[in-house]
Design a protein around this motif. Structure first.
Motif, mmCIF file in Angstrom:
data_model
loop_
_atom_site.group_PDB
_atom_site.id
_atom_site.type_symbol
_atom_site.label_atom_id
_atom_site.label_comp_id
_atom_site.label_asym_id
_atom_site.label_seq_id
_atom_site.Cartn_x
_atom_site.Cartn_y
_atom_site.Cartn_z
ATOM 1 N N VAL A 85 0.836 -1.202 0.000
ATOM 2 C CA VAL A 85 0.000 0.000 0.000
ATOM 3 C C VAL A 85 0.866 1.245 0.000
ATOM 4 N N GLN A 86 1.957 1.225 0.766
ATOM 5 C CA GLN A 86 2.843 2.384 0.816
ATOM 6 C C GLN A 86 3.510 2.617 -0.538
ATOM 7 N N LEU A 87 3.904 1.539 -1.207
ATOM 8 C CA LEU A 87 4.549 1.687 -2.498
ATOM 9 C C LEU A 87 3.589 2.187 -3.561
ATOM 10 N N VAL A 88 2.367 1.644 -3.565
ATOM 11 C CA VAL A 88 1.387 2.076 -4.551
ATOM 12 C C VAL A 88 1.073 3.552 -4.386
ATOM 13 N N GLY A 89 1.053 4.006 -3.165
ATOM 14 C CA GLY A 89 0.748 5.406 -2.921
ATOM 15 C C GLY A 89 1.922 6.341 -3.118
ATOM 16 N N ARG A 90 3.099 5.776 -3.437
ATOM 17 C CA ARG A 90 4.290 6.588 -3.582
ATOM 18 C C ARG A 90 4.227 7.399 -4.865
ATOM 19 N N PRO A 91 4.471 8.711 -4.829
ATOM 20 C CA PRO A 91 4.420 9.525 -6.051
ATOM 21 C C PRO A 91 5.612 9.255 -6.945
ATOM 22 N N ALA A 92 5.505 9.673 -8.199
ATOM 23 C CA ALA A 92 6.611 9.548 -9.137
ATOM 24 C C ALA A 92 7.765 10.449 -8.705
ATOM 25 N N ASP A 93 8.966 10.100 -9.147
ATOM 26 C CA ASP A 93 10.139 10.903 -8.824
ATOM 27 C C ASP A 93 9.977 12.327 -9.345
ATOM 28 N N GLU A 94 10.564 13.279 -8.631
ATOM 29 C CA GLU A 94 10.649 14.631 -9.157
ATOM 30 C C GLU A 94 11.746 14.650 -10.212
ATOM 31 N N VAL A 95 11.434 15.189 -11.371
ATOM 32 C CA VAL A 95 12.400 15.211 -12.461
ATOM 33 C C VAL A 95 12.580 16.640 -12.947
ATOM 34 N N PRO A 96 13.757 16.952 -13.486
ATOM 35 C CA PRO A 96 13.993 18.320 -13.982
ATOM 36 C C PRO A 96 13.151 18.620 -15.208
ATOM 37 N N ASP A 97 12.903 19.904 -15.430
ATOM 38 C CA ASP A 97 12.158 20.325 -16.607
ATOM 39 C C ASP A 97 12.967 20.056 -17.875
ATOM 40 N N ALA A 98 12.267 20.014 -18.995
ATOM 41 C CA ALA A 98 12.940 19.872 -20.282
ATOM 42 C C ALA A 98 13.824 21.094 -20.530
#
Length: 227
Positions: A22-35
């Motif tokens: 449940v914790q993993l499923v709720g984990r947001p995507a990584d923050e990534v730099p803008d193009a």
């Protein structure tokens, strides 16, 4: 009492697995730099002079952006790795870039994820055996025209070398000139199979898209000897 302890131990492991999932499923995507994008203004200055232009590595980067899909995340994640360990030049004649080359040390690509970076170096780009990525201009590029009007949607044709494969590609770039330096920012769409790279596949856990982008933000200043 002993029976109750066995029951609790029997329930404990499945419960921990459920909580962890449940914790993993709720984990947001990584923050990534803008193009990458151009910051230098494209108007209000005399056009850049003919001659040799040197890459300013400290103000430049090259990298990749590719989609990772992971069932433990709510949405796909973009993996982005970049490096400024690079060298390059452009030769301009009659307002056109007639010769250009950028070489990148692929061993220095950094995505902020050590395991990902190691996998790329060891299994995918194999950068310990093939440390240099290279883009070479294959057709003249009208720099002056790109700066004289709207720079959006410009295309630069060249040859991209990764591992032991060289593929003809087209870079979609924006160009800016602030009177002192020229900036180019954009992407090169690539298909991994063209370079003999098999996208990572971990059944039931993670896979990576077959296509991605090489991203670039390059800064050039006049000077140096023609190469």
């Amino acid at each position: 009492m002993r029976g109750l302890a066995k029951l609790l131990l029997g329930l404990g492991l499945p419960l921990l697995l459920v909580v962890g999932y449940v914790q993993l499923v709720g984990r947001p995507a990584d923050e990534v730099p803008d193009a990458p994008s151009v910051e230098a203004g494209a108007t209000g200055h005399d056009l850049p002079p003919d001659g040799n232009w040197e890459l300013v590595a400290a103000d430049s980067f090259v990298g990749y952006r590719i989609v990772e899909r992971d069932p433990t995340r709510q949405r796909p994640n973009e993996a982005v790795g970049r490096t400024s360990a690079m060298d390059g030049h452009v030769t301009v004649a009659n307002g056109q870039a007639v010769d250009a080359r950028v070489e990148v040390d692929l061993r220095e690509l950094d995505s902020g994820r050590q395991r990902r970076d190691q996998a790329i170096r060891q299994r995918y780009l194999e950068s310990f055996d093939y440390p240099t990525g290279r883009f070479t201009l294959s057709e003249p590029f009208p720099v002056a025209d790109a700066l004289a009007d709207d720079p959006q949607g410009r295309t630069v044709a060249g040859d991209l070398q990764l591992r032991d494969q060289t593929v003809a590609v087209e870079a979609d770039v924006d160009v800016g000139w602030d009177g002192e330096q020229v900036e180019l920012a954009g992407t090169v769409p690539v298909t991994l199979a063209d370079f003999g790279i098999e996208p990572p596949r971990i059944p039931g856990f993670r896979f990576v898209a077959d296509d991605g982008d090489v991203e670039l933000h390059l800064t050039f200043v006049p000077g140096g000897e023609p190469r």
